[in-house]
Design an enzyme around this catalytic site. Structure first.
Site, PDB file in Angstrom:
ATOM      1  NE  ARG A  15     -34.616  -3.075 -16.668  1.00 19.20           N
ATOM      2  CZ  ARG A  15     -34.112  -1.937 -16.187  1.00 19.20           C
ATOM      3  NH1 ARG A  15     -34.820  -1.222 -15.326  1.00 19.20           N
ATOM      4  NH2 ARG A  15     -32.932  -1.515 -16.549  1.00 19.20           N
ATOM      5  CB  CYS A  44     -25.861  27.468 -17.824  1.00 22.88           C
ATOM      6  SG  CYS A  44     -25.558  28.218 -16.220  1.00 22.88           S
ATOM      7  CB  CYS A  65     -25.707  24.499 -15.419  1.00 22.96           C
ATOM      8  SG  CYS A  65     -24.241  24.688 -16.455  1.00 22.96           S
ATOM      9  CB  CYS A  79     -21.154  28.842 -17.024  1.00 24.33           C
ATOM     10  SG  CYS A  79     -21.911  27.218 -17.167  1.00 24.33           S
ATOM     11  CG  HIS A  92     -30.535   6.283 -10.644  1.00 27.33           C
ATOM     12  ND1 HIS A  92     -31.253   5.134 -10.829  1.00 27.33           N
ATOM     13  CD2 HIS A  92     -29.246   5.877 -10.462  1.00 27.33           C
ATOM     14  CE1 HIS A  92     -30.443   4.084 -10.770  1.00 27.33           C
ATOM     15  NE2 HIS A  92     -29.222   4.508 -10.541  1.00 27.33           N
ATOM     16  CB  ILE A 118     -35.760  10.591 -11.053  1.00 25.25           C
ATOM     17  CG1 ILE A 118     -36.776  10.001 -12.051  1.00 25.25           C
ATOM     18  CG2 ILE A 118     -34.438   9.833 -11.160  1.00 25.25           C
ATOM     19  CD1 ILE A 118     -36.329  10.050 -13.507  1.00 25.25           C
ATOM     20  CB  CYS A 161     -21.569  26.475 -13.235  1.00 27.24           C
ATOM     21  SG  CYS A 161     -23.227  27.084 -13.585  1.00 27.24           S
TER      22      CYS A 161
END
Ligand code: NAD
Length: 250
Positions: A38, A156, A131, A159, A123, A105, A134
């Site tokens: 910001r 992935c 993924c 899956c 976060h 993060i 899964c």
């Protein structure tokens, strides 16, 4: 209040505390060269966020998402913890701070030496991918190479699900276990120190309120006003690294 007086008060509150929690936002990492969202020049002066719904429903949005990710990837991967992170790590080592709740993060609290089990990432983490189906985890480097070489979007291998950085986007459900731990830590602490957050993003910004309601002392350190300044017993408007370092040196 004069700067040296604020620092002396912060230092006193820290000394009196037995089980403190530090809550951090993007502001603690700007001194490591990672822009916040910001501030002027921050991420949102350039981009509007891509929300979760757009990511899962639109291939164009996913392409844009990965393009942005790799535009800023090097900055995050090369960033090193700064004096603010080091001060927090020292407080954890001394047993003063029992948990670090972060909206960040970038993984810099862990890189500064705070044990993983003491960091609660509300976060998620942008230094790896996973993924959405899964949960299998993926390194970013191979994803970057195929994206930049041929525009390939990651799916992935186990899956076929969509692969995304392990972060929480707007519109995406908060991680339940982290929210549970953060709520418990906020309720149990005797001192809650909020550092480098505009305190605008909920539910994260509800945690200082919860801590205060449960009886903790609340201090906010940020270079500009936040939405919760009126709740805090002490608000310090200053740069995070130098301020925390000075409070620990006293
Ligand atoms: P924000 O951008 O809303 O607020 C950051 C605050 O820190 C601002 O009020 C700014 O004035 C202040 N600040 C910046 N540098 C400072 C410094 N050196 N000293 C003192 N104050 C400083 O960030 P937020 O509250 O964390 O919320 C936004 C969301 O942004 C979070 O959800 C987070 O996930 C995400 N984010 C994370 C990173 C990261 O991991 N480093 C970077 C950008 C955004």
């Amino acid at each position: 209040m004069h700067r040296s007086e604020s620092i002396a008060r912060l230092s006193e509150i820290l000394q009196a505390s037995r089980r403190a929690v530090v809550f951090t936002g993007a502001g603690i990492s700007t001194e490591s060269g990672i822009p916040d969202y910001r501030s002027p020049g921050g991420v949102w002066s350039k981009y509007r966020p891509i929300d979760f719904e757009a990511f899962v429903t639109s291939e164009d949005a996913r392409r844009e998402y990965w393009q942005r990710k790799f535009d800023t990837h090097e900055t995050v991967m090369q960033a090193k913890p700064n004096r603010g992170h080091q001060a927090v790590a020292q407080l954890v080592r001394e047993g003063k701070v029992v948990a670090v709740i972060t909206q960040n993060i970038d993984g810099l609290h862990q890189a500064s030496g705070v044990p993983r089990e003491r960091v609660i990432e509300l976060h998620g983490n942008t230094t790896y991918a996973h993924c959405l189906g899964c949960g299998d985890e993926y390194d970013l480097e191979p994803i970057r190479r195929s994206f930049q070489a041929g525009g390939t979007l990651p799916v992935c291998q186990a899956c076929g699900g969509l692969v995304k950085t392990a972060t929480i986007s707007f519109g995406q459900a908060m991680p339940q276990e982290e929210m549970r731990r953060a709520t418990a830590a906020a309720r149990a602490c005797d001192f809650f120190l909020a550092v480098g957050s505009s305190l605008k993003v909920y539910p994260a910004a509800g945690l200082p309120v919860l801590a205060k309601q449960a009886g903790a002392r609340l201090v906010i350190l940020n270079r500009e006003q936040t939405d919760l300044d009126d709740l805090a017993e002490l608000v310090i408007y200053g740069e995070i690294g130098p301020t925390l370092e000075a409070a620990l040196d006293r």
